[in-house]
Write an enzyme that holds these catalytic residues in place. Structure first.
Site, PDB file in Angstrom:
ATOM      1  N   ASN A   1       0.867  -1.182   0.000  1.00  0.00           N
ATOM      2  CA  ASN A   1       0.000   0.000   0.000  1.00  0.00           C
ATOM      3  C   ASN A   1       0.906   1.235   0.000  1.00  0.00           C
ATOM      4  O   ASN A   1       1.419   1.632   1.038  1.00  0.00           O
ATOM      5  CB  ASN A   1      -0.892  -0.033   1.261  1.00  0.00           C
ATOM      6  CG  ASN A   1      -1.762   1.208   1.366  1.00  0.00           C
ATOM      7  OD1 ASN A   1      -1.876   1.988   0.422  1.00  0.00           O
ATOM      8  ND2 ASN A   1      -2.389   1.394   2.521  1.00  0.00           N
ATOM      9  N   TRP A   2       1.087   1.802  -1.189  1.00  0.00           N
ATOM     10  CA  TRP A   2       2.006   2.947  -1.301  1.00  0.00           C
ATOM     11  C   TRP A   2       1.416   4.238  -0.742  1.00  0.00           C
ATOM     12  O   TRP A   2       2.091   5.240  -0.629  1.00  0.00           O
ATOM     13  CB  TRP A   2       2.385   3.158  -2.778  1.00  0.00           C
ATOM     14  CG  TRP A   2       3.260   2.101  -3.352  1.00  0.00           C
ATOM     15  CD1 TRP A   2       3.806   1.022  -2.708  1.00  0.00           C
ATOM     16  CD2 TRP A   2       3.715   2.007  -4.713  1.00  0.00           C
ATOM     17  NE1 TRP A   2       4.560   0.273  -3.583  1.00  0.00           N
ATOM     18  CE2 TRP A   2       4.521   0.866  -4.818  1.00  0.00           C
ATOM     19  CE3 TRP A   2       3.517   2.785  -5.856  1.00  0.00           C
ATOM     20  CZ2 TRP A   2       5.129   0.472  -6.010  1.00  0.00           C
ATOM     21  CZ3 TRP A   2       4.111   2.403  -7.048  1.00  0.00           C
ATOM     22  CH2 TRP A   2       4.919   1.252  -7.122  1.00  0.00           C
ATOM     23  N   LYS A   3       0.116   4.210  -0.433  1.00  0.00           N
ATOM     24  CA  LYS A   3      -0.567   5.429   0.054  1.00  0.00           C
ATOM     25  C   LYS A   3      -0.333   6.559  -0.950  1.00  0.00           C
ATOM     26  O   LYS A   3      -0.361   6.300  -2.152  1.00  0.00           O
ATOM     27  CB  LYS A   3      -0.129   5.758   1.479  1.00  0.00           C
ATOM     28  CG  LYS A   3      -0.284   4.529   2.399  1.00  0.00           C
ATOM     29  CD  LYS A   3      -0.172   4.831   3.847  1.00  0.00           C
ATOM     30  CE  LYS A   3      -0.368   3.550   4.649  1.00  0.00           C
ATOM     31  NZ  LYS A   3      -0.362   3.745   6.081  1.00  0.00           N
TER      32      LYS A   3
ATOM     33  N   HIS B   1      -9.829   1.415   4.602  1.00  0.00           N
ATOM     34  CA  HIS B   1      -8.566   1.673   5.313  1.00  0.00           C
ATOM     35  C   HIS B   1      -8.802   2.705   6.422  1.00  0.00           C
ATOM     36  O   HIS B   1      -9.592   3.637   6.254  1.00  0.00           O
ATOM     37  CB  HIS B   1      -7.507   2.175   4.322  1.00  0.00           C
ATOM     38  CG  HIS B   1      -6.143   2.202   4.936  1.00  0.00           C
ATOM     39  ND1 HIS B   1      -5.728   3.213   5.781  1.00  0.00           N
ATOM     40  CD2 HIS B   1      -5.120   1.328   4.870  1.00  0.00           C
ATOM     41  CE1 HIS B   1      -4.502   2.950   6.192  1.00  0.00           C
ATOM     42  NE2 HIS B   1      -4.109   1.808   5.658  1.00  0.00           N
TER      43      HIS B   1
ATOM     44  N   GLU C   1      -7.166   5.140   7.389  1.00  0.00           N
ATOM     45  CA  GLU C   1      -6.892   6.544   7.036  1.00  0.00           C
ATOM     46  C   GLU C   1      -8.082   7.150   6.295  1.00  0.00           C
ATOM     47  O   GLU C   1      -8.313   8.354   6.346  1.00  0.00           O
ATOM     48  CB  GLU C   1      -5.590   6.626   6.218  1.00  0.00           C
ATOM     49  CG  GLU C   1      -4.383   6.446   7.132  1.00  0.00           C
ATOM     50  CD  GLU C   1      -3.127   5.922   6.467  1.00  0.00           C
ATOM     51  OE1 GLU C   1      -3.068   5.908   5.220  1.00  0.00           O
ATOM     52  OE2 GLU C   1      -2.215   5.511   7.200  1.00  0.00           O
TER      53      GLU C   1
ATOM     54  N   GLU D   1      -5.805  -4.537  10.583  1.00  0.00           N
ATOM     55  CA  GLU D   1      -4.860  -3.429  10.731  1.00  0.00           C
ATOM     56  C   GLU D   1      -5.182  -2.639  12.003  1.00  0.00           C
ATOM     57  O   GLU D   1      -5.999  -1.707  11.963  1.00  0.00           O
ATOM     58  CB  GLU D   1      -4.956  -2.490   9.523  1.00  0.00           C
ATOM     59  CG  GLU D   1      -4.493  -3.101   8.229  1.00  0.00           C
ATOM     60  CD  GLU D   1      -3.801  -2.065   7.340  1.00  0.00           C
ATOM     61  OE1 GLU D   1      -2.700  -2.361   6.871  1.00  0.00           O
ATOM     62  OE2 GLU D   1      -4.343  -0.968   7.144  1.00  0.00           O
TER      63      GLU D   1
ATOM     64  N   GLY E   1       1.977   2.841  10.855  1.00  0.00           N
ATOM     65  CA  GLY E   1       2.910   3.951  10.694  1.00  0.00           C
ATOM     66  C   GLY E   1       4.024   3.964  11.717  1.00  0.00           C
ATOM     67  O   GLY E   1       4.537   5.028  12.066  1.00  0.00           O
TER      68      GLY E   1
ATOM     69  N   SER F   1       2.874  -1.424  10.502  1.00  0.00           N
ATOM     70  CA  SER F   1       4.306  -1.447  10.823  1.00  0.00           C
ATOM     71  C   SER F   1       4.955  -2.794  10.578  1.00  0.00           C
ATOM     72  O   SER F   1       5.873  -3.189  11.297  1.00  0.00           O
ATOM     73  CB  SER F   1       4.550  -1.038  12.281  1.00  0.00           C
ATOM     74  OG  SER F   1       4.062   0.250  12.502  1.00  0.00           O
TER      75      SER F   1
ATOM     76  N   GLY G   1       2.682  -0.920   4.415  1.00  0.00           N
ATOM     77  CA  GLY G   1       2.677   0.492   4.057  1.00  0.00           C
ATOM     78  C   GLY G   1       4.081   1.008   3.837  1.00  0.00           C
ATOM     79  O   GLY G   1       4.714   0.724   2.810  1.00  0.00           O
TER      80      GLY G   1
HETATM   81  P1  PGA Z   1       2.364   0.791   7.709  1.00  0.00           P
HETATM   82  O1  PGA Z   1       0.952   0.964   6.975  1.00  0.00           O
HETATM   83  O2  PGA Z   1       2.947  -0.513   7.233  1.00  0.00           O
HETATM   84  O3  PGA Z   1       3.163   1.986   7.276  1.00  0.00           O
HETATM   85  O4  PGA Z   1       2.089   0.793   9.172  1.00  0.00           O
HETATM   86  C1  PGA Z   1       0.119  -0.125   6.760  1.00  0.00           C
HETATM   87  C2  PGA Z   1      -1.189   0.388   6.230  1.00  0.00           C
HETATM   88  O5  PGA Z   1      -1.632   1.468   6.681  1.00  0.00           O
HETATM   89  O6  PGA Z   1      -1.811  -0.237   5.351  1.00  0.00           O
END
Ligand code: PGA
Length: 259
Positions: free
Chosen positions: A17-19, A101, A103, A171, A177, A217, A238
């Site tokens: 997931n490159w966001k 997600h 976010e 998640e 993060g 993470s 991520g």
């Molecule tokens: P992260 O993000 O690996 O940076 O914690 C995972 C995600 O939000 O899908």
């Protein structure tokens, strides 16, 4: 436990997931190339690259490397400024879509909207990676009821016959993060609980057949622990997926854990 969750000898599923990264198309192409290269000699890993929408057209899917998006609308077309429909994603070669997600939920997306998106994407033939996870963990285990509500609400429009293209990503928001370190024990507990809720919603057999990924993470240091002992079918990665070296190591570690 990892073996039990991969009964059919399915490869590990690693989703990047490159966001909202990287900042330019050239970098996106280079990142995709590096991930594809890292996968070249691996047999037990499938990869889904989920770039921002504009980069979907720049990346060619290939054997064991699939394309995914990070969201979609629940309508097929119309006056929905800024939105992208499941069909548009499919047309660009995407096979997967991440929905719900945290976010996006934090930006106001409700479980009702997520539920509509899940149904629309599944109907279009996309594989849905549905994210659920608690904000905090408490000693008393109350966090489990928040995951249960989220899962049930997000699947309210999803019928049994649509489940073959559903993946759940556990998640925990507190672990996303790099905010906290997660251990396989925490992951495993949540996976067992999610399967229980899924079997209440559908049947025990169907619940067993729905893959569960872990996200939050995950990195080169905890991949082995989570995949070996977390009871998951793979990872939703991520920030570590933006580092060619770290992500390459994660893929190699997953390969080394093959049955
Ligand atoms: P992260 O993000 O690996 O940076 O914690 C995972 C995600 O939000 O899908």
């Amino acid at each position: 436990m990892a073996k039990a969750s991969r009964k059919n000898k399915q490869p590990w599923l690693i989703v990047a997931n490159w966001k909202m990264n990287p900042s330019a198309g050239g970098e996106a192409r280079a990142l995709a190339r590096a991930s594809k290269r890292a996968l070249l000699r691996l047999h037990s890993v499938s990869l889904v690259l989920c770039p921002p929408f504009p980069y979907l057209a720049l990346i060619k899917p290939e054997k064991k490397v699939f394309l995914g998006a990070q969201d979609c609308h629940f309508e097929e077309q119309g006056a929905f400024t800024g939105s992208v429909s499941p069909n548009m994603l499919k047309d660009l070669g995407a096979r997967y879509v991440i929905l719900g997600h945290s976010e996006r939920r934090a930006a106001g997306e409700t479980s009702d909207q997520v539920a509509k998106k899940v149904r629309a994407a599944l109907r279009t033939g996309l594989t849905v990676i549905l994210c659920v996870g608690e904000q905090h963990r408490d000693q008393e285990g109350n966090y489990l009821s928040s995951i249960k509500d989220q899962l049930k609400e997000s699947l309210i429009f999803t019928e049994r016959q649509m489940l073959s293209n559903l993946i759940i990503a556990y998640e925990p928001v507190w672990a996303i993060g790099g905010k906290a370190t997660v251990v396989s024990h925490d992951v495993h507990q949540a996976v067992i609980f999610l399967k229980k809720v899924l079997s209440e919603l559908y049947t025990a057999d169907l619940a067993r057949s729905i893959p569960i990924l872990y996200g939050g993470s995950s990195n080169a240091s905890n991949t082995e622990d989570i995949l070996k002992r977390g009871g998951v079918a793979g990872l939703l990665v991520g920030s570590a997926s933006l580092s060619k070296k770290e992500f390459g190591t994660m893929l190699t570690v997953a390969e080394s854990l093959k049955k």
